[in-house]
Scaffold this active site. Structure first.
Site, mmCIF file in Angstrom:
data_model
loop_
_atom_site.group_PDB
_atom_site.id
_atom_site.type_symbol
_atom_site.label_atom_id
_atom_site.label_comp_id
_atom_site.label_asym_id
_atom_site.label_seq_id
_atom_site.Cartn_x
_atom_site.Cartn_y
_atom_site.Cartn_z
ATOM 1 N N CYS A 1 -27.503 -11.605 30.282
ATOM 2 C CA CYS A 1 -27.903 -10.202 30.435
ATOM 3 C C CYS A 1 -28.753 -10.610 28.593
ATOM 4 O O CYS A 1 -29.434 -10.046 27.609
ATOM 5 C CB CYS A 1 -26.667 -9.558 30.315
ATOM 6 N N HIS B 1 -23.171 -19.337 20.491
ATOM 7 C CA HIS B 1 -23.018 -19.434 22.080
ATOM 8 C C HIS B 1 -21.889 -20.274 22.461
ATOM 9 O O HIS B 1 -20.806 -20.903 21.071
ATOM 10 C CB HIS B 1 -24.147 -20.826 22.684
ATOM 11 N N HIS C 1 -30.197 2.812 13.167
ATOM 12 C CA HIS C 1 -29.685 2.267 15.062
ATOM 13 C C HIS C 1 -29.306 1.486 15.419
ATOM 14 O O HIS C 1 -29.436 0.076 15.277
ATOM 15 C CB HIS C 1 -31.220 2.681 15.003
ATOM 16 N N HIS D 1 -25.997 -3.235 23.974
ATOM 17 C CA HIS D 1 -26.191 -3.512 25.568
ATOM 18 C C HIS D 1 -25.118 -2.671 26.517
ATOM 19 O O HIS D 1 -24.248 -3.064 26.345
ATOM 20 C CB HIS D 1 -25.884 -5.072 25.913
ATOM 21 N N HIS E 1 -26.229 5.672 31.972
ATOM 22 C CA HIS E 1 -25.816 6.513 32.620
ATOM 23 C C HIS E 1 -27.966 6.788 33.640
ATOM 24 O O HIS E 1 -27.173 6.642 34.675
ATOM 25 C CB HIS E 1 -25.961 8.149 31.878
ATOM 26 N N ASN F 1 -26.643 -0.443 33.919
ATOM 27 C CA ASN F 1 -26.919 -2.059 34.103
ATOM 28 C C ASN F 1 -27.980 -2.851 34.237
ATOM 29 O O ASN F 1 -28.664 -3.272 35.574
ATOM 30 C CB ASN F 1 -25.628 -2.992 33.877
#
Length: 494
Positions: free
Chosen positions: A222, A301, A385, A389, A418, A422
């Site tokens: 993702c 990573h 802001h 994810h 909502h 995802n």
């Protein structure tokens, strides 16, 4: 009452400290400039001009030419070595049609039929759906609406064409970009990697130039959307006067798990259709119309650790059915990855006051062994802001807690989860679109995008708003933004 009073005093003391440290140069320079100005008025302009002219008289022509050449040389060297600005001109998100929506009742009805021999698996999915934070309008591809699902290669390609081409068409319409103007194309899709590639599919559809630099990233989870942005930035530094298009998506059709293992059923409850197309440019003329300028990309990573490497893992279950297994250690590993990422990001973005407070805390605990709590830097001082994810309610809750964010700061992430679910790497762009649709994005605002992905990775991108973004009538949120934000119960009883 005394505790409340002390808390207020500490709050104002911290605010005063932050103001002093963050404006220390102004505080020091203002008296110095005032004294210099006062001295000039006392001495008189004519004396200063006379002194300067006497100094110039002592310089011969050769010295003046040498001095001028050095100024021009070093100025040219500075501007040539300065990194090119990378602008985000605009972007577009795929908006699924109504017939692809999956209300809770439909999802559970299909689960009962597909898992009729395993009522415990059905009950598990119901508990997840009730607590996941998804709404009734999330969407799944046509092949998953069938009973049983039909995840063929053809159906997977059709989904890819639907979500990618829709986002691309919207981007062309919004920006006036023509297919032949694209110099660099980057596509990231973690779990669907056909031959020819998805990037080749786009080249074929839009008849892109034969010398286009195209890349196809797969298996990176993702967080791959920000990896694509990082790759585009590096390419735009190398190739002047170029346009880049980044496509971030995940194809659900071939990856819908049809077994009964709980760890593998969880992604079925969370992942939904989505795609985003992003137009980047390094052309100066695009700076005026661009929405954002890329400031930083920081990548972390943790693949060297076995637990982190296997916490999101594609494998076969005992019955030979392939799925994505999510480890119970996932949230703890994500927290560790975030800590490592913000350790690198913090010095780049935090004001001096926050960095000093963190340093004092570190010295107190490590050198003097004081029993202080670790100081958590206030990232609200660095960003207006936050786009976290939308991996699930637990992910958003954990980051809100760790970064001490308000409900408004994580509103875009919760509402995206909502409304769209995802959507993997594209979720960050639905969140940014939500902030814009609400009319909250002003010139100079700073945005922090945070993404997590298999491997295990945590990536951050920092953008600065170039211009106040006006709300538009198009976009993924255009028909529902007035209903948001909505209250999301802890448990949505089905």
């Amino acid at each position: 009452m005394s505790n409340s009073s002390n808390s207020v005093k500490l709050k104002y003391l911290k605010l005063g400290f932050q103001y002093f440290v963050n404006h220390i140069l102004k505080i020091i320079l203002i008296p110095i400039m005032a004294s210099i100005t006062l001295q000039i008025f006392r001495t008189g302009y004519t004396d200063i001009i006379t002194t300067i002219s006497h100094s110039l008289d002592h310089l011969n022509l050769f010295q003046l030419l040498t001095f001028t050449f050095l100024i021009i040389f070093f100025s040219t060297l500075y501007f040539m070595s300065k990194p090119r600005s990378v602008y985000l001109v605009d972007y577009a998100c795929y908006k699924p049609s109504v017939e692809l929506q999956v209300p809770f009742s439909t999802f559970m009805e299909h689960s009962k039929i597909n898992l009729k021999d395993n009522p415990k698996a059905v009950e598990f999915q119901m508990r997840i759906i009730e607590r996941a934070g998804l709404g009734e309008q999330t969407s799944l591809p046509p092949a998953i609406h069938l009973i049983p699902p039909n995840p063929t290669m053809e159906a997977s390609r059709l989904e890819a064409e639907l979500v990618i081409f829709s986002a691309m068409d919207s981007l062309f319409q919004k920006t006036g970009l023509r297919p032949k103007d694209i110099d660099i194309l980057i596509v990231n899709c973690s779990l669907f990697s056909p031959t020819p590639s998805l990037s080749a599919m786009i080249v074929n559809k839009y008849k892109l130039r034969s010398n286009i630099r195209s890349f196809n990233l797969s298996g990176m989870g993702c967080s791959a959307g920000l990896i694509s942005i990082d790759l585009a930035r590096d390419l735009l530094q190398t190739h002047p006067n170029s346009n880049a298009v980044v496509i971030s998506t995940e194809i659900i059709t071939p990856n819908y798990y049809q077994g009964k293992e709980r760890a593998m059923l969880l992604p079925n409850c969370l992942f939904r259709m989505g795609s985003a197309a992003i137009f980047l440019s390094n052309k100066r003329r695009d700076g005026a119309r661009a929405k954002y300028r890329l400031v930083h990309v920081v990548r972390t990573h943790l693949g060297g650790d076995d637990k982190a490497y296997r916490c999101v893992y594609e494998e076969e279950d005992p019955q030979g059915k392939v799925g994505i297994s999510l480890s119970k250690d996932l949230m703890a590993i994500a927290a560790g990855a975030l800590k490592s990422n913000i350790t690198t990001l913090g010095p780049l973005v935090l004001p001096a006051s926050e960095q000093l407070l963190f340093l004092f805390s570190l010295i107190g605990r490590k050198i003097f062994n004081l029993k202080w709590k670790p100081y958590i830097p206030d990232f609200k001082q660095a960003f207006e802001h936050f786009c976290i994810h939308a991996g699930g309610r637990a992910v958003i809750d954990e980051l809100q807690k760790n970064l001490q964010l308000s409900a408004e700061h994580v509103e875009a992430s919760r509402m995206t989860l909502h409304r769209f679910g995802n959507t993997s790497s594209s979720s960050l762009w639905y969140e940014l679109s939500y902030i814009e649709a609400k009319g909250r994005m002003k010139k100079g605002d700073r945005v922090w995008q945070i993404a997590f992905g298999s491997g295990f990775k945590c990536n951050s991108a920092v953008w600065k708003c170039n211009r106040t973004v006006k709300t538009t009538t198009d976009g993924a949120w255009n028909d529902c933004i007035e209903r948001y934000p909505v209250h999301i119960p802890e448990i949505a009883k089905l």
